[in-house]
Design a protein around this motif. Structure first.
Motif, PDB file in Angstrom:
ATOM      1  N   ARG A  76       3.938   2.696  -3.462  1.00 60.26           N
ATOM      2  CA  ARG A  76       3.125   3.473  -4.134  1.00 60.26           C
ATOM      3  C   ARG A  76       2.094   3.778  -2.977  1.00 60.26           C
ATOM      4  N   VAL A  77       1.911   2.923  -2.094  1.00 65.87           N
ATOM      5  CA  VAL A  77       0.968   3.029  -0.865  1.00 65.87           C
ATOM      6  C   VAL A  77       1.506   4.207   0.057  1.00 65.87           C
ATOM      7  N   SER A  99       4.840  -2.006  -4.910  1.00 66.64           N
ATOM      8  CA  SER A  99       3.476  -1.511  -4.250  1.00 66.64           C
ATOM      9  C   SER A  99       3.519  -0.876  -3.036  1.00 66.64           C
ATOM     10  N   TRP A 149       6.385  -6.271  -5.009  1.00 68.14           N
ATOM     11  CA  TRP A 149       5.987  -6.089  -3.809  1.00 68.14           C
ATOM     12  C   TRP A 149       6.616  -4.688  -3.219  1.00 68.14           C
TER      13      TRP A 149
END
Length: 73
Positions: free
Chosen positions: A68-69, A65, A62
């Motif tokens: 990366r966003v 992620s 999580w």
């Protein structure tokens, strides 16, 4: 040559990305804080050590992620 409008749009994209990351970060922090007691107790139970590894792996996924966003494209 970029005009003043494109610079303004680029600034809004940065603000939008920062707000999105802030909104997504709140649930991740809540889940992490909720898991702290389990991460303290479960390693001492011999049958639950694999579950601790799975919990940590999920938190790492999580967080990855989220990071990366948050990067610029």
């Amino acid at each position: 040559m970029p005009g003043p409008v494109s610079g303004l749009l680029a600034r809004f994209r940065g603000i939008q990305r920062a707000l999105l990351v802030a909104l997504v970060l709140v649930p991740v922090l809540i889940v992490t804080l909720a898991l702290v007691p389990a991460l303290i107790v479960l390693p001492f139970l011999s049958s639950r050590t694999s579950q601790v590894g799975a919990l940590i792996a999920q938190l790492a996924a999580w967080t990855g992620s989220l990071l990366r966003v948050s990067r610029d494209e």
